[in-house]
Design a protein around this motif. Structure first.
Motif, PDB file in Angstrom:
ATOM      1  N   ILE A   1       0.621  -1.242  -0.332  1.00  0.00           N
ATOM      2  CA  ILE A   1       0.108  -0.127   0.083  1.00  0.00           C
ATOM      3  C   ILE A   1       1.167   1.468  -0.039  1.00  0.00           C
ATOM      4  CG2 ILE A   1      -1.841   1.000   1.062  1.00  0.00           C
ATOM      5  CD1 ILE A   1      -2.900  -1.417   2.399  1.00  0.00           C
ATOM      6  N   PHE A   2       0.707   1.927  -1.158  1.00  0.00           N
ATOM      7  CA  PHE A   2       1.792   2.913  -1.076  1.00  0.00           C
ATOM      8  C   PHE A   2       0.676   4.693  -0.835  1.00  0.00           C
ATOM      9  CE2 PHE A   2       3.924   0.794  -4.596  1.00  0.00           C
ATOM     10  CZ  PHE A   2       4.953   0.521  -4.220  1.00  0.00           C
ATOM     11  N   ASP A   3       1.494   5.483   0.146  1.00  0.00           N
ATOM     12  CA  ASP A   3       0.973   6.569   0.438  1.00  0.00           C
ATOM     13  C   ASP A   3      -0.089   7.495  -0.407  1.00  0.00           C
ATOM     14  OD1 ASP A   3       2.569   7.618  -1.442  1.00  0.00           O
ATOM     15  OD2 ASP A   3       3.450   8.378   0.204  1.00  0.00           O
ATOM     16  N   ASP A   4       0.160   7.076  -1.819  1.00  0.00           N
ATOM     17  CA  ASP A   4      -1.156   7.697  -2.631  1.00  0.00           C
ATOM     18  C   ASP A   4      -1.881   7.301  -3.051  1.00  0.00           C
ATOM     19  OD1 ASP A   4       0.410   5.558  -4.665  1.00  0.00           O
ATOM     20  OD2 ASP A   4       0.233   8.003  -5.809  1.00  0.00           O
ATOM     21  N   ALA A   5      -2.458   5.540  -1.923  1.00  0.00           N
ATOM     22  CA  ALA A   5      -3.417   5.095  -3.141  1.00  0.00           C
ATOM     23  C   ALA A   5      -4.988   5.602  -1.987  1.00  0.00           C
ATOM     24  CB  ALA A   5      -3.098   3.866  -1.158  1.00  0.00           C
ATOM     25  N   ASP A   6      -5.353   4.911  -2.434  1.00  0.00           N
ATOM     26  CA  ASP A   6      -7.164   5.069  -2.027  1.00  0.00           C
ATOM     27  C   ASP A   6      -7.153   4.260  -1.061  1.00  0.00           C
ATOM     28  OD1 ASP A   6      -9.987   4.854  -0.859  1.00  0.00           O
ATOM     29  OD2 ASP A   6     -10.349   5.690  -3.337  1.00  0.00           O
ATOM     30  N   LEU A   7      -6.971   5.116   0.538  1.00  0.00           N
ATOM     31  CA  LEU A   7      -6.741   4.533   1.683  1.00  0.00           C
ATOM     32  C   LEU A   7      -8.086   2.857   1.847  1.00  0.00           C
ATOM     33  CD1 LEU A   7      -4.450   3.832   3.470  1.00  0.00           C
ATOM     34  CD2 LEU A   7      -5.435   5.400   5.279  1.00  0.00           C
ATOM     35  N   ASP A   8      -8.606   3.818   1.545  1.00  0.00           N
ATOM     36  CA  ASP A   8     -10.461   3.243   1.642  1.00  0.00           C
ATOM     37  C   ASP A   8      -9.865   1.863   1.467  1.00  0.00           C
ATOM     38  OD1 ASP A   8     -11.550   4.689   4.376  1.00  0.00           O
ATOM     39  OD2 ASP A   8     -12.385   6.313   2.481  1.00  0.00           O
ATOM     40  N   SER A   9     -10.265   1.742   0.234  1.00  0.00           N
ATOM     41  CA  SER A   9      -9.711   1.395  -0.608  1.00  0.00           C
ATOM     42  C   SER A   9      -8.773  -0.624  -1.018  1.00  0.00           C
ATOM     43  CB  SER A   9      -9.369   1.060  -2.680  1.00  0.00           C
ATOM     44  OG  SER A   9     -10.890   2.181  -3.254  1.00  0.00           O
TER      45      SER A   9
ATOM     46  N   GLN B   1       3.286   1.964   3.287  1.00  0.00           N
ATOM     47  CA  GLN B   1       4.138   2.882   3.328  1.00  0.00           C
ATOM     48  C   GLN B   1       3.863   3.559   4.844  1.00  0.00           C
ATOM     49  OE1 GLN B   1       4.981   4.741  -0.328  1.00  0.00           O
ATOM     50  NE2 GLN B   1       6.154   5.571  -0.227  1.00  0.00           N
ATOM     51  N   ARG B   2       4.756   4.332   5.004  1.00  0.00           N
ATOM     52  CA  ARG B   2       4.958   5.136   6.595  1.00  0.00           C
ATOM     53  C   ARG B   2       4.285   6.223   6.414  1.00  0.00           C
ATOM     54  NH1 ARG B   2       7.756   3.223  11.141  1.00  0.00           N
ATOM     55  NH2 ARG B   2       9.330   2.119  10.115  1.00  0.00           N
ATOM     56  N   PRO B   3       4.377   7.223   5.605  1.00  0.00           N
ATOM     57  CA  PRO B   3       3.246   8.055   5.897  1.00  0.00           C
ATOM     58  C   PRO B   3       2.144   8.235   6.369  1.00  0.00           C
ATOM     59  CG  PRO B   3       5.181   8.552   3.751  1.00  0.00           C
ATOM     60  CD  PRO B   3       5.108   7.483   4.339  1.00  0.00           C
ATOM     61  N   VAL B   4       1.367   6.675   5.020  1.00  0.00           N
ATOM     62  CA  VAL B   4       0.128   6.393   5.917  1.00  0.00           C
ATOM     63  C   VAL B   4      -0.365   5.011   6.703  1.00  0.00           C
ATOM     64  CG1 VAL B   4      -0.429   7.425   3.889  1.00  0.00           C
ATOM     65  CG2 VAL B   4       0.033   5.185   4.161  1.00  0.00           C
ATOM     66  N   LEU B   5       0.401   4.797   7.737  1.00  0.00           N
ATOM     67  CA  LEU B   5       0.619   3.808   8.909  1.00  0.00           C
ATOM     68  C   LEU B   5      -0.078   4.058   9.444  1.00  0.00           C
ATOM     69  CD1 LEU B   5       1.435   0.828   9.179  1.00  0.00           C
ATOM     70  CD2 LEU B   5       3.252   1.838  10.324  1.00  0.00           C
ATOM     71  N   ASP B   6      -0.034   5.001  10.097  1.00  0.00           N
ATOM     72  CA  ASP B   6      -1.078   5.061  11.250  1.00  0.00           C
ATOM     73  C   ASP B   6      -2.236   5.681  10.869  1.00  0.00           C
ATOM     74  OD1 ASP B   6       1.393   5.502  12.755  1.00  0.00           O
ATOM     75  OD2 ASP B   6       1.426   7.213  13.251  1.00  0.00           O
ATOM     76  N   ALA B   7      -2.384   6.030   9.217  1.00  0.00           N
ATOM     77  CA  ALA B   7      -4.103   6.223   9.226  1.00  0.00           C
ATOM     78  C   ALA B   7      -4.422   4.699   9.247  1.00  0.00           C
ATOM     79  CB  ALA B   7      -4.888   7.351   7.686  1.00  0.00           C
ATOM     80  N   PHE B   8      -4.156   4.221   8.115  1.00  0.00           N
ATOM     81  CA  PHE B   8      -3.989   2.590   7.730  1.00  0.00           C
ATOM     82  C   PHE B   8      -4.589   1.884   8.742  1.00  0.00           C
ATOM     83  CE2 PHE B   8      -3.052  -1.940   6.985  1.00  0.00           C
ATOM     84  CZ  PHE B   8      -4.053  -2.431   5.967  1.00  0.00           C
ATOM     85  N   LEU B   9      -3.905   2.125   9.917  1.00  0.00           N
ATOM     86  CA  LEU B   9      -3.728   0.933  11.028  1.00  0.00           C
ATOM     87  C   LEU B   9      -5.540   1.449  11.716  1.00  0.00           C
ATOM     88  CD1 LEU B   9      -0.132   0.422  12.746  1.00  0.00           C
ATOM     89  CD2 LEU B   9      -1.535  -1.278  11.836  1.00  0.00           C
ATOM     90  N   SER B  10      -5.112   2.508  12.223  1.00  0.00           N
ATOM     91  CA  SER B  10      -6.710   3.239  12.876  1.00  0.00           C
ATOM     92  C   SER B  10      -8.109   2.809  11.976  1.00  0.00           C
ATOM     93  CB  SER B  10      -7.370   4.082  12.592  1.00  0.00           C
ATOM     94  OG  SER B  10      -8.618   5.241  13.155  1.00  0.00           O
ATOM     95  N   LYS B  11      -7.400   2.869  10.272  1.00  0.00           N
ATOM     96  CA  LYS B  11      -8.902   2.719   9.391  1.00  0.00           C
ATOM     97  C   LYS B  11      -9.490   0.643   9.182  1.00  0.00           C
ATOM     98  CE  LYS B  11      -8.770   6.058   6.101  1.00  0.00           C
ATOM     99  NZ  LYS B  11     -10.586   6.609   6.516  1.00  0.00           N
ATOM    100  N   VAL B  12      -8.368   0.116   9.462  1.00  0.00           N
ATOM    101  CA  VAL B  12      -8.193  -1.626   8.926  1.00  0.00           C
ATOM    102  C   VAL B  12      -8.563  -1.889  10.484  1.00  0.00           C
ATOM    103  CG1 VAL B  12      -5.588  -1.945   9.994  1.00  0.00           C
ATOM    104  CG2 VAL B  12      -7.211  -2.878   8.342  1.00  0.00           C
TER     105      VAL B  12
ATOM    106  N   MET C   1      -3.632 -10.905  10.451  1.00  0.00           N
ATOM    107  CA  MET C   1      -2.882  -9.959   9.309  1.00  0.00           C
ATOM    108  C   MET C   1      -1.622  -9.378  10.106  1.00  0.00           C
ATOM    109  SD  MET C   1      -4.247  -6.116   7.752  1.00  0.00           S
ATOM    110  CE  MET C   1      -5.278  -6.703   7.631  1.00  0.00           C
ATOM    111  N   SER C   2      -0.274  -9.425   9.659  1.00  0.00           N
ATOM    112  CA  SER C   2       1.018  -8.350   9.617  1.00  0.00           C
ATOM    113  C   SER C   2       0.914  -7.587   8.978  1.00  0.00           C
ATOM    114  CB  SER C   2       2.328  -9.627  10.075  1.00  0.00           C
ATOM    115  OG  SER C   2       1.842 -10.986  10.387  1.00  0.00           O
ATOM    116  N   VAL C   3       0.989  -5.948   9.908  1.00  0.00           N
ATOM    117  CA  VAL C   3       0.917  -5.359   9.287  1.00  0.00           C
ATOM    118  C   VAL C   3       2.319  -4.716   9.381  1.00  0.00           C
ATOM    119  CG1 VAL C   3       0.572  -2.957   9.181  1.00  0.00           C
ATOM    120  CG2 VAL C   3      -0.961  -4.399   9.242  1.00  0.00           C
ATOM    121  N   LEU C   4       3.565  -4.481   8.292  1.00  0.00           N
ATOM    122  CA  LEU C   4       5.092  -3.780   8.322  1.00  0.00           C
ATOM    123  C   LEU C   4       5.233  -2.523   7.153  1.00  0.00           C
ATOM    124  CD1 LEU C   4       4.385  -7.343   6.541  1.00  0.00           C
ATOM    125  CD2 LEU C   4       7.177  -6.716   7.756  1.00  0.00           C
ATOM    126  N   SER C   5       5.382  -1.868   8.589  1.00  0.00           N
ATOM    127  CA  SER C   5       6.120  -0.499   7.563  1.00  0.00           C
ATOM    128  C   SER C   5       7.024   0.027   6.337  1.00  0.00           C
ATOM    129  CB  SER C   5       6.191   0.708   8.124  1.00  0.00           C
ATOM    130  OG  SER C   5       7.227   0.662   8.731  1.00  0.00           O
TER     131      SER C   5
END
Length: 487
Positions: A258-266, A292-303, A390-394
């Motif tokens: 998941i790159f930092d420009d991805a549609d995060l909800d998708s 990707q690290r810039p969106v890691l926290d937002a991704f973790l919160s949503k997922v 699920m294992s999440v890695l930055s």
């Protein structure tokens, strides 16, 4: 549809009692109740199945591709007409949610039969004009093929293996997983009702002894296995004795990037589908989620929010979204992986516990589990868990994540989420995986090939690619003039 109290082997277009006296029980994963008593096939049964397949093959090969196709399409119609009853039987057998089985399991099998029924008339060789002379090729059936199924998608896998085999003019002896024996026999009944000649599709029940016999028997031309890597290696070694053709669809430890420009909800939806659908018991699941690290926290919160909302419950409840592990042994194995993740320093952010479901206290239900702060050397990151973990890695850079994503013995699948499609195609091209997605995950229509690189398998299921695995090519050169020799 209730399962019969006893299930015999299906040989020659009918059920036959086993020549032996060994039986085993199959149980509902969610409740522990006995569903049926299964008759274990012994050598005499397997020899009868092979004899029956040989007899059916002689009749089946004489039909045109169009005639074979009509029978397969008729069987597809019967599957669709009985979707609800068969889906409920699949739920009893596997523990997966009813809403999944209704939407995917039986209907995807019907799609497969319809697809290969449609292309059966078009399976042919090529013509080569060589001056006044010419040559042509013929695509000919291999003979009797063996299919060995897995327990997570019993009906779908039985269709994925039998439909291309039958379309090409082969016969098949199919062995379902001993944990999920119910629906393969129903598929055999449907084939017979659709007009398949007796013996062209036989079902033999039992444990690994049945698979070993099928893999080594001289009268079987090909083996197609869906299973784990160790079983695949054993099948390949045994098949070498008679130089059988082999296709293997094995395990995976697939990356989702998941790159930092991805549609995060998708991207979150992709990660949820790629980890928790069918309780995580899917070989292509993307259980290494690189963010990707810039969106890691937002991704973790949503997922995490999404995962915590997943409804765990009785698989027969239409509202249930996550059902039971296939068995107590498998549930304990998944929990052991969760404990290993904690022990090795991963941070648990969601789930990680066995859940209790009213009325299903004997079933093994495990909460959707998410770890972060994972490193590439952790057990949960290296090994296939086959559960809702699920294992999440930055990661920082594209080059870095490609190297890390490829650092595995497996190569079944991979997914990339980015709005930059140029980058998406570039990264996919660099990943060592056989089935890939951009901005989606785990979509496997019958029209496209499915299979893996490295230790995730050999060959491909589905699409026109499957025809190559169920035919052999004969070349014929035709001399139109008078032949002379130089001596």
């Amino acid at each position: 549809m209730s399962p019969p109290s006893k299930i015999e082997n299906y040989i020659g277009g009918t059920y036959r009692p086993s020549a032996g006296n060994e039986r085993f029980e199959t149980r509902n994963p969610a409740t522990g109740e006995v569903l049926a008593v299964i008759e274990q096939a012994v050598v005499a049964d397997l020899e009868a199945a092979l004899e029956s397949a040989d007899a059916g093959l002689a009749q089946w090969r004489e039909l045109t591709g169009a005639e074979r196709g009509r029978i397969l399409r008729r069987a597809a119609d019967l599957l669709r007409a009985r979707n609800e009853d068969l889906a409920r039987l699949e739920v009893l057998d596997t523990g997966k949610p009813l809403q999944e089985a209704l939407a995917v399991d039986i209907l995807s099998g019907a799609d497969c039969l319809e697809y290969f029924g449609g292309i059966a008339p078009a399976i042919h060789g090529d013509h080569y004009q060589l001056g006044a002379n010419f040559a042509y090729t013929r695509r000919e059936a291999l003979g009797v093929c063996a299919g060995i199924g897995a327990w997570n998608y019993p009906m779908q896998i039985a269709c994925w293996k039998s439909a291309p085999a039958l379309a090409c003019g082969n016969a098949m002896i199919f062995k379902p997983a001993e944990l999920t024996p119910l629906t393969a026999a129903k598929l055999a009944e449907i084939y017979t009702e659709a007009g398949l000649p007796p013996g062209v599709f036989n079902v033999v029940q039992g444990d690994a002894r049945v698979g070993r016999w099928l893999t080594s028997a001289p009268g079987i031309a090909k083996v197609s296995l869906t299973g784990e890597v160790g079983t695949g290696k054993a099948v390949m070694a045994a098949a070498a004795g008679t130089l059988k053709q082999v296709t293997l669809e094995l395990g995976g430890k697939s990356p989702i990037i998941i790159f930092d420009d991805a549609d995060l909800d998708s991207a979150v939806s992709g990660a949820i589908l790629g980890n928790f659908y069918t309780q995580g018991e899917i070989c292509s699941n993307g259980t290494r989620v690189f963010v990707q690290r810039p969106v890691l926290d937002a991704f973790l919160s949503k997922v995490t929010t999404r995962a915590e909302r997943i409804r765990i419950g009785n698989p027969m409840d239409p509202e249930t979204q996550l059902g039971a592990m296939i068995s107590e042994d498998h549930g304990r194995k998944v929990m052991a992986y969760i404990e290993a993740g904690k022990r090795e320093g991963a941070r648990l952010v969601c789930g990680g516990r066995r859940a209790t479901v009213q009325g299903c206290e004997q079933g093994w239900f495990i909460e959707p589990t998410i770890f972060t702060d994972c490193t590439d050397d952790m057990t949960i990151v290296r090994e296939e868990i086959f559960g809702p973990v699920m294992s999440v890695l930055s990661f920082e850079t594209e080059d870095e994540v490609i190297v890390r994503a490829n650092d595995t013995l497996f190569g079944l699948s991979a997914g990339v989420f980015t709005r930059d499609l140029t980058r998406g195609h570039r990264v996919i091209a660099a990943l060592e995986a056989g089935t890939c997605w951009i901005n989606t995950y785990n979509i496997t229509p019958i029209e496209i090939p499915f299979g893996g690189y490295k230790q995730s398998g050999i060959g491909r299921e589905n699409s026109l690619a499957a025809i190559n695995h169920y035919t052999q090519l004969k070349t014929v050169y035709v001399e139109t003039g008078k032949l002379s020799a130089p001596y």
